[in-house]
Design a protein around this motif. Structure first.
Motif, mmCIF file in Angstrom:
data_model
loop_
_atom_site.group_PDB
_atom_site.id
_atom_site.type_symbol
_atom_site.label_atom_id
_atom_site.label_comp_id
_atom_site.label_asym_id
_atom_site.label_seq_id
_atom_site.Cartn_x
_atom_site.Cartn_y
_atom_site.Cartn_z
ATOM 1 N N LYS A 8 0.847 -1.199 0.000
ATOM 2 C CA LYS A 8 0.000 0.000 0.000
ATOM 3 C C LYS A 8 0.884 1.251 0.000
ATOM 4 N N TRP A 9 1.866 1.243 0.872
ATOM 5 C CA TRP A 9 2.804 2.375 0.984
ATOM 6 C C TRP A 9 3.513 2.603 -0.344
ATOM 7 N N GLN A 10 4.015 1.522 -0.918
ATOM 8 C CA GLN A 10 4.745 1.632 -2.190
ATOM 9 C C GLN A 10 3.828 2.150 -3.302
ATOM 10 N N ALA A 11 2.572 1.692 -3.294
ATOM 11 C CA ALA A 11 1.622 2.128 -4.324
ATOM 12 C C ALA A 11 1.325 3.621 -4.185
ATOM 13 N N LEU A 12 1.116 4.055 -2.952
ATOM 14 C CA LEU A 12 0.839 5.482 -2.711
ATOM 15 C C LEU A 12 2.026 6.349 -3.119
ATOM 16 N N LEU A 13 3.208 5.857 -2.782
ATOM 17 C CA LEU A 13 4.430 6.606 -3.101
ATOM 18 C C LEU A 13 4.620 6.683 -4.623
ATOM 19 N N ASP B 110 -8.409 4.051 -0.693
ATOM 20 C CA ASP B 110 -9.157 2.860 -1.106
ATOM 21 C C ASP B 110 -8.776 2.420 -2.514
ATOM 22 N N ALA B 111 -8.608 3.403 -3.383
ATOM 23 C CA ALA B 111 -8.317 3.078 -4.784
ATOM 24 C C ALA B 111 -6.984 2.363 -4.926
ATOM 25 N N THR B 112 -5.981 2.843 -4.231
ATOM 26 C CA THR B 112 -4.676 2.181 -4.358
ATOM 27 C C THR B 112 -4.709 0.802 -3.720
ATOM 28 N N TRP B 113 -5.625 0.646 -2.797
ATOM 29 C CA TRP B 113 -5.751 -0.642 -2.109
ATOM 30 C C TRP B 113 -6.494 -1.648 -2.985
ATOM 31 N N ILE B 125 -2.192 14.354 -6.671
ATOM 32 C CA ILE B 125 -2.085 15.391 -5.638
ATOM 33 C C ILE B 125 -2.596 14.859 -4.299
ATOM 34 N N HIS B 126 -3.740 14.167 -4.329
ATOM 35 C CA HIS B 126 -4.305 13.641 -3.082
ATOM 36 C C HIS B 126 -3.417 12.526 -2.514
ATOM 37 N N ALA B 127 -2.825 11.764 -3.418
ATOM 38 C CA ALA B 127 -1.900 10.714 -2.964
ATOM 39 C C ALA B 127 -0.717 11.356 -2.254
ATOM 40 N N ARG B 128 -0.249 12.480 -2.808
ATOM 41 C CA ARG B 128 0.882 13.171 -2.177
ATOM 42 C C ARG B 128 0.496 13.692 -0.784
ATOM 43 N N ASP B 129 -0.727 14.243 -0.710
ATOM 44 C CA ASP B 129 -1.208 14.731 0.590
ATOM 45 C C ASP B 129 -1.262 13.589 1.610
ATOM 46 N N LEU B 130 -1.728 12.464 1.109
ATOM 47 C CA LEU B 130 -1.841 11.291 1.974
ATOM 48 C C LEU B 130 -0.452 10.805 2.412
ATOM 49 N N VAL B 131 0.472 10.780 1.460
ATOM 50 C CA VAL B 131 1.851 10.378 1.780
ATOM 51 C C VAL B 131 2.435 11.343 2.818
ATOM 52 N N ASP B 132 2.179 12.649 2.634
ATOM 53 C CA ASP B 132 2.671 13.640 3.596
ATOM 54 C C ASP B 132 2.085 13.396 4.985
ATOM 55 N N LYS B 133 0.809 12.993 5.016
ATOM 56 C CA LYS B 133 0.175 12.713 6.313
ATOM 57 C C LYS B 133 0.824 11.497 6.977
ATOM 58 N N LEU B 134 1.070 10.489 6.164
ATOM 59 C CA LEU B 134 1.717 9.283 6.716
ATOM 60 C C LEU B 134 3.123 9.622 7.215
ATOM 61 N N LEU B 135 3.808 10.456 6.433
ATOM 62 C CA LEU B 135 5.185 10.818 6.808
ATOM 63 C C LEU B 135 5.228 11.738 8.036
ATOM 64 N N SER B 136 4.117 12.454 8.252
ATOM 65 C CA SER B 136 4.101 13.398 9.377
ATOM 66 C C SER B 136 4.128 12.687 10.726
ATOM 67 N N THR B 137 3.903 11.358 10.702
ATOM 68 C CA THR B 137 3.958 10.606 11.964
ATOM 69 C C THR B 137 5.398 10.181 12.289
ATOM 70 N N GLN B 186 -2.262 0.190 8.866
ATOM 71 C CA GLN B 186 -3.204 -0.779 9.440
ATOM 72 C C GLN B 186 -4.324 -0.061 10.203
ATOM 73 N N THR B 187 -3.958 0.962 10.944
ATOM 74 C CA THR B 187 -4.960 1.756 11.683
ATOM 75 C C THR B 187 -5.958 2.371 10.718
ATOM 76 N N LEU B 188 -5.440 2.883 9.588
ATOM 77 C CA LEU B 188 -6.329 3.495 8.592
ATOM 78 C C LEU B 188 -7.243 2.447 7.961
ATOM 79 N N GLU B 189 -6.707 1.268 7.748
ATOM 80 C CA GLU B 189 -7.504 0.200 7.125
ATOM 81 C C GLU B 189 -8.663 -0.242 8.012
ATOM 82 N N GLN B 190 -8.416 -0.135 9.317
ATOM 83 C CA GLN B 190 -9.470 -0.576 10.249
ATOM 84 C C GLN B 190 -10.632 0.407 10.326
ATOM 85 N N ARG B 191 -10.405 1.633 9.783
ATOM 86 C CA ARG B 191 -11.442 2.686 9.807
ATOM 87 C C ARG B 191 -11.772 3.059 11.253
ATOM 88 N N PRO B 192 -12.791 3.986 11.462
ATOM 89 C CA PRO B 192 -13.067 4.405 12.841
ATOM 90 C C PRO B 192 -13.726 3.285 13.637
#
Lengths: 99, 192
Positions: A8-13, B110-113, B125-137, B186-192
């Protein structure tokens, strides 16, 4: 070991990869402002060097003046001997060895 | 810059106060610095200001450049250090949840999944935002490290040369980062 999360990470990247590409040339106006900033920096640097030299010369001049004053004051107080003029006259009159 | 420049001559000319040499050096170094800034700094982070700051630092320290490695390597290291300093000043988010994502980011997630491919250009662009969010942790160094490996494809030796960290330290760090990213996804996959 690749997990589904790794994929998933690789795909997003991979999807976001184009947004990481750098620019080949600076945007309009960048070069001008950069050169102006460099020129300003260089001028500031030269001014600082000039100020430093002035400060050094001023300190040296002050040192020389202070040394001159010290020497002249020292010379003034040590002229002849420690006696006042009246006493000196008496010494000379009586021909007493003052040393 | 398309034409390779004679860096040594340019540096000499710059030392003599030649402004055109500075112009050539800026044009030569700009793409290198721009790439590093764009990779190691989150999007919308005053990119031009930072590039300018790095270039000013470069010119201020040019007298320290010995010429035993290409100038671009020396500048890359300087750029990376500056980016890391900026990143360190930013607050690290301990974790992100599904509710932290925008609807577009959720769609991309979801789409990449499920589909594994992009649907349109805005997804990038949204993928980049998402990557930035993941990286912000992640911590500043960890963020840069994972991107050097996964995005730029640098070898551990190359990273060691650029960062000054030992290879074993890099390996251990990567192991820890990957675990942390897995946990976040994994946390994101589990949803709220």
């Amino acid at each position: 070991m690749n997990t589904s999360q790794d994929n998933k990470w690789q795909a997003l990247l991979a999807l976001s990869a184009p947004t990481f590409a750098g620019e080949i040339s600076p945007p309009y106006g960048f070069m001008t402002s950069m050169l102006a900033q460099l020129r300003q920096e260089r001028q500031d640097e030269q001014q600082l060097v000039r100020l430093c030299w002035r400060a050094i010369f001023a300190s040296l001049a002050a040192l020389v003046v202070a040394a001159g004053v010290t020497v002249s004051v020292h010379g003034h107080f040590n002229r002849g001997n420690d006696f006042d003029p009246g006493m000196r006259g008496l010494i000379q009159m009586e021909n007493i060895q003052a040393s | 810059m398309d034409q390779p420049i004679d860096v040594a001559r340019c540096l000499q000319r710059w030392q003599r106060g030649d402004q055109s040499a500075a112009e050539e050096l800026i044009a030569h170094l700009y793409p290198v610095i721009s790439r590093i800034v764009r990779i190691h700094l989150p999007r919308r982070e005053h990119e031009d200001d930072l590039i300018q700051e790095i270039l000013m630092k470069t010119f201020a320290k040019l007298h320290q450049y010995k010429g035993d490695a290409p100038l671009t390597h020396w500048v890359s290291r300087l750029s990376l250090t500056t980016c890391l300093d900026k990143l360190r000043a930013q607050k690290i988010r301990p974790e992100i949840r599904w509710t932290d994502l925008t609807p577009e980011e959720s769609d991309v997630f979801d789409a990449t999944w499920f589909e594994g491919s992009t649907r349109d250009a805005t997804d990038v662009i949204h993928a980049r935002d998402l990557v930035d969010k993941l990286l912000s942790t992640l911590e500043a160094e960890d963020r840069s490290l994972i991107l050097m490996v996964d995005l730029e494809g640098h070898s551990l030796e190359e990273i060691s040369e650029t960062t000054g960290w030992g290879v074993s330290k890099i390996k251990m760090r990567l192991f820890r980062i990957r675990n942390q990213l897995r946990k976040t996804i994994q946390t994101l996959e589990q949803r709220p």
